[in-house]
Motif scaffolding. Structure first.
Motif, short mmCIF file in Angstrom:
data_model
loop_
_atom_site.label_atom_id
_atom_site.label_comp_id
_atom_site.label_asym_id
_atom_site.label_seq_id
_atom_site.Cartn_x
_atom_site.Cartn_y
_atom_site.Cartn_z
N UNK A 94 20.16 26.33 -15.61
CA UNK A 94 19.79 26.97 -17.05
C UNK A 94 21.00 26.71 -18.51
N UNK A 95 21.97 26.16 -17.71
CA UNK A 95 22.44 26.03 -19.07
C UNK A 95 23.03 24.12 -18.45
N UNK A 96 22.57 23.89 -17.94
CA UNK A 96 23.07 22.38 -17.78
C UNK A 96 22.46 21.42 -18.86
N UNK A 97 22.00 21.81 -20.00
CA UNK A 97 21.48 21.15 -20.93
C UNK A 97 22.65 20.70 -22.32
N UNK A 98 23.76 21.30 -21.67
CA UNK A 98 25.05 21.45 -22.13
C UNK A 98 26.01 20.21 -21.87
N UNK A 99 25.81 19.56 -20.50
CA UNK A 99 26.02 18.28 -20.26
C UNK A 99 25.52 16.73 -20.95
N UNK A 100 24.14 16.93 -21.42
CA UNK A 100 23.54 16.27 -22.34
C UNK A 100 23.52 15.88 -24.12
N UNK A 101 25.10 17.16 -24.69
CA UNK A 101 24.96 17.63 -26.07
C UNK A 101 25.75 17.09 -26.79
N UNK A 102 25.50 16.56 -28.06
CA UNK A 102 26.28 15.55 -28.72
C UNK A 102 27.74 16.67 -28.88
N UNK A 103 28.95 15.91 -29.26
CA UNK A 103 30.14 16.56 -28.79
C UNK A 103 31.11 16.21 -30.10
N UNK A 104 31.84 16.27 -30.60
CA UNK A 104 32.51 15.30 -31.49
C UNK A 104 33.54 15.27 -30.76
N UNK B 205 33.27 24.72 -24.93
CA UNK B 205 31.62 24.56 -25.34
C UNK B 205 32.01 25.64 -23.70
N UNK B 206 32.10 24.31 -22.41
CA UNK B 206 32.19 24.12 -21.25
C UNK B 206 33.18 25.72 -20.55
N UNK B 207 33.86 26.36 -21.19
CA UNK B 207 34.64 27.46 -21.65
C UNK B 207 33.91 28.52 -21.81
N UNK B 208 33.12 28.61 -23.00
CA UNK B 208 32.00 29.57 -22.99
C UNK B 208 31.19 29.48 -21.54
N UNK B 209 30.07 28.99 -21.33
CA UNK B 209 29.65 29.43 -20.29
C UNK B 209 30.11 29.66 -19.82
N UNK B 210 31.94 28.73 -18.23
CA UNK B 210 32.33 29.73 -17.50
C UNK B 210 32.59 31.16 -17.43
N UNK B 211 33.07 31.68 -18.68
CA UNK B 211 33.12 33.28 -19.62
C UNK B 211 32.25 33.92 -18.74
N UNK B 212 30.97 33.93 -19.58
CA UNK B 212 30.26 34.40 -19.05
C UNK B 212 29.29 34.63 -17.93
N UNK C 256 27.64 16.14 -12.78
CA UNK C 256 26.90 17.84 -12.43
C UNK C 256 28.18 18.30 -11.66
N UNK C 257 28.41 17.70 -10.86
CA UNK C 257 29.51 18.08 -9.70
C UNK C 257 30.35 18.37 -10.44
N UNK C 258 31.33 17.76 -11.29
CA UNK C 258 32.81 18.25 -12.35
C UNK C 258 32.35 19.45 -12.83
N UNK C 259 31.00 19.48 -13.42
CA UNK C 259 30.74 20.98 -14.46
C UNK C 259 31.10 22.06 -13.67
#
Length: 212
Positions: free
Chosen positions: A77-87, A95-102, A140-143
């Motif tokens: 459900x949160x996999x869209x973050x893997x294709x999101x633009x990033x600076x 962003x991944x840290x926030x997902x991990x914490x939740x 995906x495996x890394x995430x």
């Protein structure tokens, strides 16, 4: 004395729809359990962690053991973050840290609700997805390793056995598609559950890694 194991969670256990006329996890388990054991399927394909609490409401009074597989659909459900633009890489990691914490918070809370039953319980890691595209699979495996860290820590902190599906379902034909276990994969999963039920020292209060 009779024992009954209840399977909670998602399509890792409720894979009937993905094996055509083959045996699903529950059928494999029914064949492999020793005399005096039975199994009940409470897991529902597509379930997320919040659904496990509702599954607990259907827990039979005579259940003696629990095995839980949850978190995979929450990750999807949160996999869209893997294709999101990033600076920057740092921005993506935050962003991944926030997902991990939740995820960690929700997982720990749900697991504690399950453990409140005081029944011997094992949990499962999220297995590696089998996307056809090699780069997509590696990403995906890394995430997923970030979220699996939550599961490993939850098991270690609570002294709960962990069935590591990443190691158990380690071949492409263990899956019928990128994320669903095949008949072969289901057989491996069932064997690992039996290993937990018959080999774990429940009174030890120690976490254990089950890989076969």
């Amino acid at each position: 004395m009779t024992n009954k194991v209840a399977l909670l969670g998602d399509s890792v256990f409720d894979n009937r729809a993905y094996v055509a006329r083959g045996a699903d996890v529950l059928a494999h388990l029914a064949r492999e359990l020793p005399p005096g054991w039975s199994a009940v399927l409470l897991a529902v394909d597509g379930s997320v962690m919040a659904d496990v609490r509702r599954q607990m409401e259907r827990l039979p009074a005579d259940a003696t053991h629990l095995v839980v597989s949850m978190g995979g659909n929450d990750a999807l459900g949160v996999s869209d973050v893997l294709n999101a633009p990033s600076r920057s890489v740092a921005d993506t990691l935050l962003r991944l840290a926030e997902i991990r914490e939740q995820f960690c918070s929700a997982y720990a809370s749900t697991l504690d609700a399950v453990l409140a039953t005081k029944l011997p319980t094992a949990i499962c890691s999220i297995y590696d997805v089998r996307y056809a595209d090699a780069d997509q699979r590696r990403i995906a495996v890394t995430a997923l390793s970030i979220l699996n860290d939550c599961i490993t820590r939850a098991a270690a902190e609570r002294g709960v056995p962990l069935i590591d599906l990443r190691v158990i379902c380690d071949e492409d034909d263990d899956f019928t598609n990128a994320i669903e276990p095949s008949e072969k994969g289901g057989s491996k999963i069932a064997a690992a559950i039996v290993s937990f039920l018959t080999g774990h020292v429940f009174r030890s209060g120690r976490a254990e890694l089950i890989v076969r």
